[in-house]
Design an enzyme around this catalytic site. Structure first.
Site, PDB file in Angstrom:
ATOM      1  N   CYS A   1     -18.301 -11.880  36.101  1.00 24.52           N
ATOM      2  CA  CYS A   1     -18.620 -10.810  37.035  1.00 24.52           C
ATOM      3  C   CYS A   1     -17.383 -10.563  37.880  1.00 24.52           C
ATOM      4  CB  CYS A   1     -19.799 -11.184  37.927  1.00 24.52           C
ATOM      5  SG  CYS A   1     -20.110  -9.935  39.192  1.00 24.52           S
TER       6      CYS A   1
ATOM      7  N   ARG B   1     -21.792  -4.700  28.409  1.00 26.34           N
ATOM      8  CA  ARG B   1     -21.708  -4.359  29.835  1.00 26.34           C
ATOM      9  C   ARG B   1     -21.251  -5.570  30.654  1.00 26.34           C
ATOM     10  NH1 ARG B   1     -23.291  -6.250  34.602  1.00 26.34           N
ATOM     11  NH2 ARG B   1     -25.300  -6.815  33.715  1.00 26.34           N
ATOM     12  N   ASP B   2     -22.113  -6.564  30.779  1.00 25.60           N
ATOM     13  CA  ASP B   2     -21.770  -7.713  31.624  1.00 25.60           C
ATOM     14  C   ASP B   2     -20.562  -8.451  31.041  1.00 25.60           C
ATOM     15  OD1 ASP B   2     -21.974  -9.472  33.724  1.00 25.60           O
ATOM     16  OD2 ASP B   2     -23.961 -10.216  33.227  1.00 25.60           O
TER      17      ASP B   2
ATOM     18  N   ASN C   1     -22.269 -14.802  30.273  1.00 26.35           N
ATOM     19  CA  ASN C   1     -23.689 -15.172  30.163  1.00 26.35           C
ATOM     20  C   ASN C   1     -23.828 -16.212  29.056  1.00 26.35           C
ATOM     21  OD1 ASN C   1     -23.536 -12.110  30.818  1.00 26.35           O
ATOM     22  ND2 ASN C   1     -25.487 -12.825  31.592  1.00 26.35           N
TER      23      ASN C   1
ATOM     24  N   HIS D   1     -25.676 -17.192  33.699  1.00 33.69           N
ATOM     25  CA  HIS D   1     -24.265 -17.358  33.364  1.00 33.69           C
ATOM     26  C   HIS D   1     -24.021 -18.852  33.144  1.00 33.69           C
ATOM     27  CE1 HIS D   1     -22.566 -13.266  34.026  1.00 33.69           C
ATOM     28  NE2 HIS D   1     -23.729 -13.115  34.623  1.00 33.69           N
TER      29      HIS D   1
ATOM     30  N   HIS E   1     -31.498 -14.465  33.592  1.00 33.17           N
ATOM     31  CA  HIS E   1     -30.135 -13.991  33.307  1.00 33.17           C
ATOM     32  C   HIS E   1     -29.195 -15.107  33.760  1.00 33.17           C
ATOM     33  CE1 HIS E   1     -27.064 -10.540  33.464  1.00 33.17           C
ATOM     34  NE2 HIS E   1     -26.453 -11.471  34.175  1.00 33.17           N
TER      35      HIS E   1
HETATM   36  P1  HMG Z   1     -18.609   2.907  47.836  1.00 32.44           P
HETATM   37  O1  HMG Z   1     -17.112   2.889  47.841  1.00 32.44           O
HETATM   38  O2  HMG Z   1     -19.333   2.341  49.008  1.00 32.44           O
HETATM   39  O3  HMG Z   1     -19.218   4.337  47.476  1.00 32.44           O
HETATM   40  O4  HMG Z   1     -19.071   2.145  46.517  1.00 32.44           O
HETATM   41  P2  HMG Z   1     -19.010   5.776  48.010  1.00 32.44           P
HETATM   42  O5  HMG Z   1     -20.312   6.466  47.848  1.00 32.44           O
HETATM   43  O6  HMG Z   1     -18.349   5.747  49.355  1.00 32.44           O
HETATM   44  O7  HMG Z   1     -17.991   6.384  46.938  1.00 32.44           O
HETATM   45  C1  HMG Z   1     -16.654   5.945  46.829  1.00 32.44           C
HETATM   46  C2  HMG Z   1     -16.013   6.616  45.616  1.00 32.44           C
HETATM   47  O8  HMG Z   1     -16.685   6.232  44.412  1.00 32.44           O
HETATM   48  C3  HMG Z   1     -16.095   8.135  45.661  1.00 32.44           C
HETATM   49  O9  HMG Z   1     -14.970   8.626  44.964  1.00 32.44           O
HETATM   50  C4  HMG Z   1     -17.335   8.442  44.859  1.00 32.44           C
HETATM   51  O10 HMG Z   1     -17.337   9.713  44.277  1.00 32.44           O
HETATM   52  C5  HMG Z   1     -17.257   7.381  43.764  1.00 32.44           C
HETATM   53  P3  HMG Z   1     -13.654   9.153  45.736  1.00 32.44           P
HETATM   54  O11 HMG Z   1     -14.152  10.257  46.615  1.00 32.44           O
HETATM   55  O12 HMG Z   1     -13.129   7.961  46.522  1.00 32.44           O
HETATM   56  O13 HMG Z   1     -12.745   9.555  44.641  1.00 32.44           O
HETATM   57  N1  HMG Z   1     -18.559   7.014  43.218  1.00 32.44           N
HETATM   58  C6  HMG Z   1     -18.824   6.934  41.911  1.00 32.44           C
HETATM   59  N2  HMG Z   1     -18.064   7.169  40.822  1.00 32.44           N
HETATM   60  C7  HMG Z   1     -18.653   7.020  39.619  1.00 32.44           C
HETATM   61  N3  HMG Z   1     -19.927   6.605  39.463  1.00 32.44           N
HETATM   62  C8  HMG Z   1     -20.701   6.362  40.521  1.00 32.44           C
HETATM   63  C9  HMG Z   1     -20.154   6.534  41.816  1.00 32.44           C
HETATM   64  N4  HMG Z   1     -20.650   6.367  43.064  1.00 32.44           N
HETATM   65  C10 HMG Z   1     -19.674   6.665  43.921  1.00 32.44           C
HETATM   66  N5  HMG Z   1     -21.973   5.952  40.343  1.00 32.44           N
HETATM   67  C11 HMG Z   1     -20.639   1.760  44.728  1.00 32.44           C
HETATM   68  C12 HMG Z   1     -20.437   1.935  46.219  1.00 32.44           C
HETATM   69  C13 HMG Z   1     -22.032   1.273  44.501  1.00 32.44           C
HETATM   70  C14 HMG Z   1     -20.411   3.100  44.045  1.00 32.44           C
HETATM   71  C15 HMG Z   1     -19.570   0.745  44.226  1.00 32.44           C
HETATM   72  O14 HMG Z   1     -19.621  -0.383  45.017  1.00 32.44           O
HETATM   73  C16 HMG Z   1     -19.790   0.356  42.786  1.00 32.44           C
HETATM   74  O15 HMG Z   1     -19.640   1.179  41.876  1.00 32.44           O
HETATM   75  N6  HMG Z   1     -20.112  -0.929  42.547  1.00 32.44           N
HETATM   76  C17 HMG Z   1     -20.395  -1.397  41.192  1.00 32.44           C
HETATM   77  C18 HMG Z   1     -20.158  -2.856  41.109  1.00 32.44           C
HETATM   78  C19 HMG Z   1     -20.521  -3.361  39.719  1.00 32.44           C
HETATM   79  O16 HMG Z   1     -20.675  -2.596  38.774  1.00 32.44           O
HETATM   80  N7  HMG Z   1     -20.635  -4.699  39.603  1.00 32.44           N
HETATM   81  C20 HMG Z   1     -20.933  -5.321  38.355  1.00 32.44           C
HETATM   82  C21 HMG Z   1     -22.353  -5.129  37.930  1.00 32.44           C
HETATM   83  S1  HMG Z   1     -23.515  -6.198  38.766  1.00 32.44           S
HETATM   84  C22 HMG Z   1     -23.442  -7.665  37.872  1.00 32.44           C
HETATM   85  O17 HMG Z   1     -22.605  -7.844  37.046  1.00 32.44           O
HETATM   86  C23 HMG Z   1     -24.531  -8.690  38.091  1.00 32.44           C
HETATM   87  C24 HMG Z   1     -25.575  -8.708  36.979  1.00 32.44           C
HETATM   88  O18 HMG Z   1     -24.971  -8.974  35.719  1.00 32.44           O
HETATM   89  C25 HMG Z   1     -26.631  -9.792  37.274  1.00 32.44           C
HETATM   90  C26 HMG Z   1     -26.020 -11.156  37.624  1.00 32.44           C
HETATM   91  O19 HMG Z   1     -25.224 -11.706  36.855  1.00 32.44           O
HETATM   92  O20 HMG Z   1     -26.370 -11.622  38.703  1.00 32.44           O
HETATM   93  C27 HMG Z   1     -26.302  -7.361  36.872  1.00 32.44           C
HETATM   94 MG    MG Z   2     -24.445 -10.980  35.051  1.00 32.82          MG
END
Ligand code: HMG
Ligand code: MG
Length: 299
Positions: free
Chosen positions: A240, A15-16, A249, A209, A207
């Site tokens: 990320c 995933r990450d 990581n 990196h 966690h």
């Molecule tokens: P948004 O644009 O504000 O959401 O995104 P929305 O509700 O307005 O929806 C926009 C579009 O996305 C729509 O589609 C929804 O249907 C669709 P459209 O009508 O434009 O075709 N949608 C989805 N599609 C699939 N699955 C869903 C979903 N939700 C809405 N669940 C949202 C808000 C949260 C969805 C967006 O910002 C997002 O998906 N962000 C994810 C970011 C991400 O995954 N980042 C990486 C993980 S975090 C990380 O890596 C850190 C970590 O490792 C810890 C660390 O290192 O610190 C965990």
């Molecule tokens: Mg991370």
């Protein structure tokens, strides 16, 4: 404080690690990675994310990956869910454990999930409720706990309330993420000292990196603070997408080597883990990010 006798490693490579890859990676290659990690003895594997494919295209095939992996009894196969839609998709894919993710910095929260910290916490409430009714466990993440790519320094006092909120809403564990890898061992010790007043140490995870080469030192500093769960990524995969320049990581192989030297049990087979990391590094056409794997492979 005594060192923990056992440590649980949460493997976040699929995933990450892979979420940050721009090149296409086939479902078959992702499945093979997860299966290799199962065979290496990992007890917890974060397999994918149910997020918007516009935000993180690489995770779009997560349901297909879940449909094809070999699930060994006793191993947790988890996925990220940012909202109720993601939770429902995860549930439909047969996922039994999810993770929600918040941030300690407002700017990162906006860039990563397009809402404020408090909005994100509100968004998680219905996930928690649905998870409870389906018997799904929820893990929580706080990002940018030791620094933010947009806001710079982040204090432990900013992290504690977010960690507490996730814990209070029912996350059984809260993982503190040094998303951009700027934290040092001193910062890490202070972080856990402060946050453990809000969430018990047994329910906190680290966690780290490795962007600044501090991740292994930060794991050791966390062990001294009594922390016994660490997220890591085979072959040091990843970064990320919303933290430019962030590397992967801490490599799982390198943490495992450290833990073995300390006599701390994990149940993971280092040789098989190295083989898993070599295979995915070859698939990606990348140098293996684990120092231990590189040393062993050169020998
Ligand atoms: P948004 O644009 O504000 O959401 O995104 P929305 O509700 O307005 O929806 C926009 C579009 O996305 C729509 O589609 C929804 O249907 C669709 P459209 O009508 O434009 O075709 N949608 C989805 N599609 C699939 N699955 C869903 C979903 N939700 C809405 N669940 C949202 C808000 C949260 C969805 C967006 O910002 C997002 O998906 N962000 C994810 C970011 C991400 O995954 N980042 C990486 C993980 S975090 C990380 O890596 C850190 C970590 O490792 C810890 C660390 O290192 O610190 C965990
Ligand atoms: Mg991370």
């Amino acid at each position: 404080m005594p060192m923990p006798a056992t440590v649980r490693l949460v493997e976040v490579g699929p995933r990450d690690g892979l979420q940050n890859e721009a090149q296409p990676i086939s479902v078959a290659d992702k499945v093979r990675l997860v299966d290799d990690l199962t065979d290496a003895g990992l007890s917890y594997i974060e397999v994918g994310s149910f997020v918007s494919p516009k935000w993180v295209p690489q995770m779009a095939g997560s349901a297909d990956v879940f449909a094809s992996i070999r699930q060994r009894a006793g191993v947790t196969y988890a996925a990220l869910a940012p909202n109720l839609r993601g939770f429902e998709d995860a549930l439909a894919a047969g996922v039994k454990e999810v993770a929600v993710f918040a941030a300690a910095s407002e700017a990162f929260s906006q860039r990563n999930i397009n809402c404020s910290i408090s909005e994100s916490l509100q968004r998680f409430e219905p996930i928690m409720e649905a998870a409870r009714s389906h018997g799904v466990r929820v893990r929580g993440y706080v990002s940018c706990v030791l620094g933010c790519p947009y806001e710079g320094k982040v204090s432990a006092e900013q992290v504690a309330p977010v960690a507490r909120a996730l814990h209070d809403m029912g996350c059984y564990e809260v993982s503190l993420g040094d998303t951009i890898g700027t934290g040092t061992a001193g910062d890490t010790r202070r972080l856990f000292e402060v946050v453990s007043a809000a969430v018990p140490r047994a329910q906190l995870a680290g966690h780290f990196h490795d962007t600044y080469g501090q991740a292994l030192a930060n794991v050791y500093a966390s062990l001294l603070e009594g922390i016994s769960v660490f997220d890591s990524s085979v072959a040091g995969l990843g970064g990320c997408p919303y933290a430019k320049g962030a590397t992967g990581n801490i490599a799982t192989e390198d943490v495992l080597y450290l833990l073995q030297g300390l006599g701390i049990e994990t149940g993971i087979d280092l040789d098989r883990l190295i083989a898993a990391g070599q295979r995915i590094s070859t698939v990606l056409g990348r140098a293996n990010g684990s120092r231990v794997a590189r040393a062993r492979s050169a020998a």
